[in-house]
Scaffold this motif. Structure first.
Motif, short mmCIF file in Angstrom:
data_model
loop_
_atom_site.label_atom_id
_atom_site.label_comp_id
_atom_site.label_asym_id
_atom_site.label_seq_id
_atom_site.Cartn_x
_atom_site.Cartn_y
_atom_site.Cartn_z
N GLN A 299 0.67 -1.20 -0.07
CA GLN A 299 -0.07 -0.03 0.06
C GLN A 299 0.87 1.18 -0.11
O GLN A 299 1.93 1.02 0.33
N ASP A 300 0.34 2.29 -0.62
CA ASP A 300 1.12 3.81 -0.42
C ASP A 300 1.28 3.84 1.26
O ASP A 300 0.52 3.61 2.02
N LEU A 301 2.45 4.72 1.64
CA LEU A 301 2.55 4.64 2.89
C LEU A 301 2.92 6.18 3.25
O LEU A 301 3.38 6.97 2.37
N HIS A 302 2.61 6.67 4.47
CA HIS A 302 3.20 7.94 4.94
C HIS A 302 4.65 8.08 5.01
O HIS A 302 5.12 7.34 5.73
N MET B 252 5.70 8.44 8.70
CA MET B 252 5.54 7.44 9.55
C MET B 252 6.50 6.11 9.20
O MET B 252 7.01 5.41 10.11
N TYR C 101 3.07 10.53 -5.90
CA TYR C 101 2.28 11.77 -6.24
C TYR C 101 3.04 12.75 -7.30
O TYR C 101 4.09 13.19 -7.16
N LYS D 289 2.29 15.75 -1.62
CA LYS D 289 1.81 14.55 -0.78
C LYS D 289 2.99 13.69 -0.18
O LYS D 289 3.73 13.04 -1.00
N THR D 290 3.04 13.92 1.07
CA THR D 290 4.31 12.97 1.53
C THR D 290 3.99 11.51 1.67
O THR D 290 3.56 10.76 2.53
N VAL D 291 4.01 11.05 0.53
CA VAL D 291 3.74 9.52 0.33
C VAL D 291 4.83 8.59 -0.04
O VAL D 291 5.84 9.18 -0.84
N GLN E 165 -5.91 14.34 2.61
CA GLN E 165 -5.20 14.13 1.55
C GLN E 165 -5.98 13.77 0.33
O GLN E 165 -7.00 13.44 0.31
N PRO E 166 -5.24 14.03 -0.99
CA PRO E 166 -5.83 13.58 -2.11
C PRO E 166 -5.99 11.99 -2.06
O PRO E 166 -5.59 11.22 -1.07
N VAL E 167 -6.99 11.53 -2.99
CA VAL E 167 -7.70 10.06 -2.73
C VAL E 167 -6.89 9.23 -3.96
O VAL E 167 -7.14 8.00 -3.88
N ARG F 43 -11.80 8.66 3.56
CA ARG F 43 -10.74 9.62 3.69
C ARG F 43 -10.87 10.48 4.80
O ARG F 43 -11.75 11.13 4.88
N VAL G 86 -3.36 5.74 6.65
CA VAL G 86 -3.38 7.11 6.65
C VAL G 86 -2.64 7.77 5.23
O VAL G 86 -1.47 7.09 4.93
N HIS G 87 -3.04 8.59 4.45
CA HIS G 87 -2.74 9.12 3.21
C HIS G 87 -2.59 7.95 2.05
O HIS G 87 -2.15 8.17 1.16
N SER G 88 -3.25 6.89 2.35
CA SER G 88 -3.50 5.60 1.32
C SER G 88 -4.93 5.47 1.09
O SER G 88 -5.89 5.80 1.84
N PRO G 89 -5.31 4.65 -0.03
CA PRO G 89 -6.52 4.16 -0.17
C PRO G 89 -7.10 3.48 0.85
O PRO G 89 -6.35 2.65 1.68
#
Lengths: 468, 468
Positions: free
Chosen positions: A219-222, A225, A317, A323-325, B94-96, B124, B435-438
């Motif tokens: 999954q996308d992560l922060h 974190m 992003y 976006k801090t992803v 955050q954007p989705v 979200r 958080v920040h993820s789908p």
């Protein structure tokens, strides 16, 4: 009446057809036949059927053949006697993104005037390849209208997947080999040597297109974190792509240069004689320094040296703002231009091994194949090359030259390998046509004199050896 | 009647409000307040006005203040006496993207049940930060409804740009310093230590966000015609991004580690005592090996070591299929997490020099600044920290811990530097909140017990020193 008299009359007819010919080209350019994007599949079908009708109007027995991908248009007119030819062109075009950079609707063609006074046809596909295809069709039309027949037995093949890997064509060629086989191949998908000097491309690079997707977390992560503790596919991909070239610009993939000899001395001397203007070539697009392998001339970089280019890459992003992803994946589209005896399949395998060898823990690589073609060179001893060169020289008033080509035209290799034909590749594109870019154009002169050039070439190919 | 009796009654009231509280949270979650995308600016305004009304309904004198960016909501209730507090939260999300990975509409909240039986609020912003903000508002509501007033003088500040750089807030704090100043700051935008152990974050990393765009040719080019001769921004960018880290995972930007001391021995021992489960932390997202600096513990990587992460990168053709293009530009969004005394502005300057030093001929770099914040640490000697810790311990039945935080909450630093306040950061997020993820979620327990936790903390902060 000699063949030359006839040719002059056909040329006059082609000139008289000028305005109507331009209208016919515009009608073709209005069809958004973007083959790589499934959203335009119906437009590709419409484009193929439109061309089948155009061929029929010029007296060809024509049909748009279904394929697993986009249709292939085939037309025959074998009423003439003598040595036969198979003409190839493609009706599909490149995507238009970024649309915002176009000064007009890419599929609403119009004439523009450049600062230097040249009149150009502005539209996606104007130069690559619809405009060039129509120079040949208009030449056939002039011959048919003026003399009631074509000068030689002719088959025309118009493909719809040249810009998207062309997966359907090789099997199509196999299935229709008997129907398509001819004594000589003709292709109009190349350019002039310079704005006044016509050229025949006798050597072309091959291509291997590959897409790699790097996967890490599920999954996308922060990044606050998980940052630095979690593998970042963007970072992993950047590292791999950066490793593709060494400091000297050489590709570092093991075995990449297998089958790449030094340029034969004779060819090197002929190319040096061309007086290629590297500064002008790069200057036309805002550049000044050749970026490729050290100790290689620009012409070598473009014609006889293999390359690795990152055509696209992306991960995380990319929208407005920030976006801090840490993304779950990142991907890149990489293409290799191949020369001489490089094996596209060996290169693809070597690239995949190269990527896998650089994967850190928790990362995996997914690969997507995007077509391949070997490099080719033709035997210019076939008299057809001399006849075509003389015809081009007569039309443009400048000695036509035999050159190499940086791009890849897989079909040319298939004609050679699958149908045993040499291919005369003559085209009228200019360096500033912005092919594959926003605001693509084709010079009106390229269209007009290109049509006249094919009128002459067809006439020259019809002459009996005795007459040449 | 003692303060404890009152608190018990207020807790009962908060429990009784449970269903209605959930409805109020859902209403807030339905507003797509994506601050980084201009397309949602109107929704951010709507969200701010909605919250101003919510605050008014709980007895606050509230208003959504215009800023150059999105509105800032401020509410006051100073009817109580004693030590005052300023609570901060943010209503933007955050954007989705990528939307395709969501199992439901991100802005149509609903309850889901996880395989382990937990009930979660899916939407979200459920965890970051709307759900957390509402735990505090519901605690205030329970106090107001049960006792007719709040236990301490309180100001609430709800920001709309936390996910997009927050450029408007610092000037807003300066202009409204007198109105916002309080004895203590409260923030609910952090997580639990583990699923059962509540935590107060006393140390946070800073942030420096930067975007770089590499430009080369003045147009996209055909990689066949220009490949290797023309500079490829994708290749140049990949090289630069790959150079950001050495083989050991250290950032290579000169001066990057200035102001980064080794962890104080006492703090190191306390962190070791936490028994952090690195395998579980990474395993929850499909990873297994810490990817950061060699010889650093995962907690150091996350709390006390600076990082450089590529949050986004892109160049060339990324659509379906393949396009043999050399793009005119390529770009990347890079963020740096900062610790201790690192200077965000010095880091930004050093990064830009680092990029410029790696630009080959014909390439130029364009830079876009995306906000910055220094790292911070709070003085836990302030009795408020002990009171908050005891209140959390009482609610969760586990000793609450003081921890560091990997993310950045710029406002906490501003409270310290601009308003001279220490800040108690208590939050109820779980590691698997996405958080920040789908498919972001917030545990229903986090919402319910979080509300009860704030009821207790507010009660504890109200006690006179003599009573504690």
């Amino acid at each position: 009446m000699t063949g030359m008299d006839v040719t002059e009359r056909v040329l006059a007819r082609a000139d008289a057809n000028g305005e109507a010919a331009l209208e016919r080209l515009f009608a073709l350019l209005r069809i958004p036949s973007i083959s790589t994007d499934p959203a335009f599949a119906a437009d590709c079908v419409r484009c193929a059927e439109h061309l089948a009708q155009e061929l029929a109007a010029v007296g060809f027995e024509a049909k748009a053949h279904r394929t697993p991908g986009h249709p292939a248009v085939v037309g025959h007119d074998r009423s003439a006697s003598g040595r036969s030819a198979l003409f190839y062109g493609h009706y599909d075009v490149q995507p238009v993104d970024p649309l915002s950079l176009w000064q007009r609707d890419p599929f609403e063609p119009a004439l523009d005037t450049l600062p230097d006074g040249r009149t150009v046809i502005r539209a996606r596909g104007a130069a690559d390849d619809k405009g060039q295809v129509m120079t040949f069709l208009e030449a056939c039309r002039a011959w048919r209208e003026e003399t009631g027949s074509l000068p030689i037995p002719l088959t025309i093949l118009l493909e719809g997947e040249e810009e998207s890997g062309g997966a359907s064509l090789p099997p199509f060629l196999r299935e229709h080999a008997a129907e398509l086989k001819a004594d000589l191949g003709l292709i109009c998908d190349t350019g002039m040597w310079d704005s006044e000097t016509p050229a025949i491309v006798t050597m072309l690079r091959g291509l291997c297109g590959e897409e790699v997707v790097i996967h890490a977390a599920d999954q996308d992560l922060h990044s606050g974190m998980f940052g630095s503790a979690a593998a970042n596919p963007n970072r992993v991909l950047a590292r791999i792509l950066a490793d593709l070239h060494d400091a000297g610009g050489r590709v570092t993939i093991p075995g990449f240069y297998d089958g790449v000899p030094e340029l034969p001395e004779a060819l090197r001397r002929q190319w040096e004689g061309l007086g290629f203007d590297a500064a002008g070539f790069l200057g036309a697009v805002g550049l000044s320094v050749p970026a490729g392998e050290k100790d290689r001339t620009p012409l070598e970089m473009l014609w006889s040296r293999p390359t690795a280019e990152i055509n696209g890459m992306g991960g995380g992003y990319q929208g407005e703002g920030f976006k801090t992803v840490i993304p779950a994946q990142a991907s890149a589209k990489v293409s290799f231009r191949l020369v001489f005896d490089q094996d596209p399949h060996a290169i693809r395998t070597a690239f995949r091994d190269f990527v896998r060898a650089r994967l850190p823990a928790d990362c995996r690589a997914e690969f997507i194949e995007h077509g391949s073609a070997s490099a080719i060179g033709f035997d210019t001893a076939d008299p057809a090359f001399a006849r075509a060169r003389d015809a081009l020289t007569a039309e443009w008033g400048r000695e036509a030259v035999f050159i190499g080509g940086g791009g890849s035209i897989p079909i040319a290799g298939d004609f050679r390998r699958k149908l045993g034909m040499d291919v005369v590749m003559a085209g009228f594109g200019q360096k500033d046509d912005r092919v594959h870019s926003p605001n693509e154009k084709y010079d009106l002169d390229s269209f007009r004199k290109g049509t006249r050039s094919w009128v002459r070439i067809l006439g020259a190919l019809a002459q009996r050896p005795a007459a040449s």
